[in-house]
Each structure stands twice: as C-alpha cells, then as structure tokens.
Scaffold this motif. Structure first.
Motif, short mmCIF file in Angstrom:
data_model
loop_
_atom_site.label_atom_id
_atom_site.label_comp_id
_atom_site.label_asym_id
_atom_site.label_seq_id
_atom_site.Cartn_x
_atom_site.Cartn_y
_atom_site.Cartn_z
N ARG A 167 0.83 -1.20 0.00
CA ARG A 167 0.00 0.00 0.00
C ARG A 167 0.87 1.26 0.00
O ARG A 167 0.55 2.24 -0.66
N ARG A 168 1.97 1.21 0.75
CA ARG A 168 2.87 2.37 0.79
C ARG A 168 3.49 2.62 -0.59
O ARG A 168 3.59 3.76 -1.03
N ALA A 169 3.90 1.54 -1.27
CA ALA A 169 4.48 1.69 -2.60
C ALA A 169 3.45 2.21 -3.60
O ALA A 169 3.77 3.03 -4.47
N GLN A 170 2.20 1.76 -3.47
CA GLN A 170 1.14 2.26 -4.35
C GLN A 170 0.90 3.74 -4.15
O GLN A 170 0.72 4.50 -5.10
N GLN A 171 0.91 4.17 -2.88
CA GLN A 171 0.70 5.58 -2.59
C GLN A 171 1.85 6.43 -3.11
O GLN A 171 1.65 7.52 -3.65
N ARG A 172 3.07 5.90 -2.97
CA ARG A 172 4.24 6.63 -3.47
C ARG A 172 4.17 6.80 -4.99
O ARG A 172 4.46 7.87 -5.52
N LEU A 173 3.76 5.73 -5.68
CA LEU A 173 3.64 5.82 -7.13
C LEU A 173 2.57 6.83 -7.52
O LEU A 173 2.74 7.60 -8.46
N LYS A 174 1.45 6.84 -6.77
CA LYS A 174 0.39 7.81 -7.02
C LYS A 174 0.89 9.22 -6.81
O LYS A 174 0.61 10.13 -7.61
N ASP A 175 1.65 9.43 -5.72
CA ASP A 175 2.20 10.76 -5.45
C ASP A 175 3.15 11.20 -6.55
O ASP A 175 3.17 12.37 -6.96
N GLN A 176 3.99 10.27 -7.03
CA GLN A 176 4.93 10.60 -8.09
C GLN A 176 4.22 11.02 -9.36
O GLN A 176 4.70 11.87 -10.11
N ASN A 177 3.06 10.44 -9.62
CA ASN A 177 2.31 10.81 -10.82
C ASN A 177 1.79 12.24 -10.77
O ASN A 177 1.36 12.80 -11.79
N HIS A 178 1.82 12.84 -9.58
CA HIS A 178 1.45 14.25 -9.47
C HIS A 178 2.40 15.13 -10.28
O HIS A 178 2.03 16.23 -10.70
N PHE A 179 3.63 14.65 -10.45
CA PHE A 179 4.58 15.38 -11.30
C PHE A 179 4.00 15.57 -12.69
O PHE A 179 4.00 16.67 -13.25
#
Length: 300
Positions: A4-16
């Motif tokens: 779940r943490r890795a999924q959230q990090r990937l989602k946050d990175q897509n904010h770029f």
C-alpha cells in the motif's frame, strides 16, 4: 504484490505529470497573450530536466501526452538539451515571470491572485512554489518564488546552478554559498552575507493563501531580515533569494550600498566557495546519472 505504501508513493509521483501538464497548458495560453516564447521554452527545459532526474524518471512522452508533438515541433531546443544542459532556475520561476509580464509589476494583488488560482488546481509537492516574495526599492517592485523542486538532490542541483550560472545576482549567490551546500554548515573562510538597508522592503507570502510568511532563520542569516524563527529552510530555497536578486540586478547604484563588509568577503574565499559548490553539484549529478563531462547551462 505492491504494498500500500508503494502504491501511494507511485500515485504521489504521478502528481509530477499532472502538474507539468496543467502548468504548460496555462503557459501556452499566457504565451499567446504576451508573446514570451522564451519563458515557455525555458520552463519546458526545466520540467524535462526534473522529469529525467526524478525517481522514477518521466520521459517527455509520459509528461506531455497529447501535447508532445506540438511542443516538440514548436520548441525543439528543450527536447534536444534537457539531457545535456542544466536549468538555471526552477520551473515555477518562469511561471512567475510570465504572470508579471502579463499583468505588469505594480499589480501585486493580481499577480498573487493568478498564481493562487493556478496552484489551487495543482497537486501538492511537484513543480509548485509555496511562497512568493515582493521586494521593493522606491517605485521598483521585483518578485521571486521559492524553489519548485522536490527532494534534496533536485534542490541542491538547482540551487548550485542558480549560484554558479550567474542567474542569481553575485551578492545573493555569495550569501547562499557562505553555507556549504552539502551539509548547510557555515563556512569559516568566506562570508558573503549582508544586511538590507531600511530603504528596501522584502515581504514573503504563501502562494495559496493570503497570509504573510515571516522570514525564516536562514533568511535572517543570509540577508539580515528580522526574524523570530530559529529554524530555517535550506539556504537559497526561499523566495527572498530570487526576489532580492532581481531587485539588485535592476538597481546597481543601490546595490553598492550593502556590499558585504566581512573581512572574510574576499575573492579567494569566493573562489573556494564556488569550487566547493561545483563539487557538490557534480556529486549530485553523478547520483542521478546525468552527464558531468561538461557543465553547461540552458539559455532559452
């Protein structure tokens, strides 16, 4: 299975990607009104560069999607140079210049309103400045924004580039380089800090809310700004650096009045500080696997 943490990090990175697309779309619209193609050219390069060194990296195709063919055709140089040349400033600084040109410098509240409207549509964390600074001397008003980089490596790279490429006025760059970029400790062989005269005002605000942002401890040390804060952001990160740099560049006579007076403000000390800043820059570029054979800065 991805945690779940890795999924959230990937989602946050897509904010770029989300923010890059919205910012460029706005810059395209403003460019038709101002004709400032140089600012659009420069921000494209900055975004492409930061996308390349991001973790995970983002390719031009991933960032600009359907806009890519149009942008690459109209502005080929950023796409040709983002893997070989460094930006001289962070992307949101180009946004600020475009908005100032759109509204004229005296319209402070309108400038801040337009920037707030843009930021309200962006995700937090990527390519977005949190602060705007307004510096004034007599009838001259100059603006600056905080670093719109994410992560220590990107911030150090762009801070070093702003100092070494002559984007920042020499006095501002010298003040910032008084503190080691690697660990934020104060140098013992060089002191380029200075104290602003009372005739110069320098006020920072949050971009997304109409509220004054008091100077942090770092700005107090760099520029003699009155602050009650013992804490500080990394040296050079704050909007005050860019705003004061723009003011100094416009007023050479006024600038002479606050030349640093320390006995350690010497050419030998400056060269040592620049050499150390360059070493940190090269180390950071090696960490992101960027070309370090020849340091070149992008000019739109």
């Amino acid at each position: 299975m991805m945690s779940r943490r890795a999924q959230q990090r990937l989602k946050d990175q897509n904010h770029f990607r989300t923010n890059a697309f919205i910012i460029i779309d706005s810059m395209l619209e403003w460019c038709t009104q101002t004709g400032r193609t140089d600012l659009l050219d420069e921000i494209l390069h900055g975004i492409l560069f930061l996308g390349k060194i991001n973790k995970p990296p983002f390719s031009p195709e991933e960032i600009f999607l359907d806009l890519l063919s149009h942008l690459a055709a109209e502005y080929p140089r950023p796409f040709d140079h983002y893997m070989t040349h460094l930006p001289r400033r962070s992307p949101f600084s180009c946004v600020l210049d475009m908005v100032v040109h759109l509204t004229q410098p005296q319209n402070e509240m309108e400038i801040r309103r337009i920037l707030k409207d843009l930021v309200d549509n962006l995700e937090r964390g990527f390519l977005v400045s949190t602060a705007i600074c307004v510096s004034q001397y007599k009838n001259s008003v100059k603006y600056g924004v905080s670093m719109s980089t994410t992560g220590s490596i990107a911030r150090k790279i762009v801070t070093a580039a702003s100092c070494l490429s002559s984007y920042w006025d020499e006095y501002v760059a010298d003040a910032v380089m008084t503190f080691n970029l690697s660990d934020q400790t104060r140098r013992t062989d060089f002191d380029g800090t200075f104290v602003l005269p009372r005739s110069v005002t320098c006020r920072a605000y949050y971009v997304n809310i109409n509220r004054i942002l008091p100077p942090c401890g770092s700005c107090g040390e760099l520029f003699g700004l009155h602050t009650r804060s013992g804490n500080g952001f990394p040296y050079g990160n704050c909007a005050e650096a860019e705003s004061l740099s723009n003011l100094f560049t416009s007023h050479q006579e006024m600038r002479k009045r606050f030349r640093p007076t320390s006995e350690f403000y010497t050419e030998q000390g400056r060269e040592a500080a620049r050499a150390d800043t360059l070493r940190v820059l090269l180390k950071m570029l090696q960490r992101v696997r960027f070309n370090t054979e020849r340091i070149e800065y992008y000019t739109p």
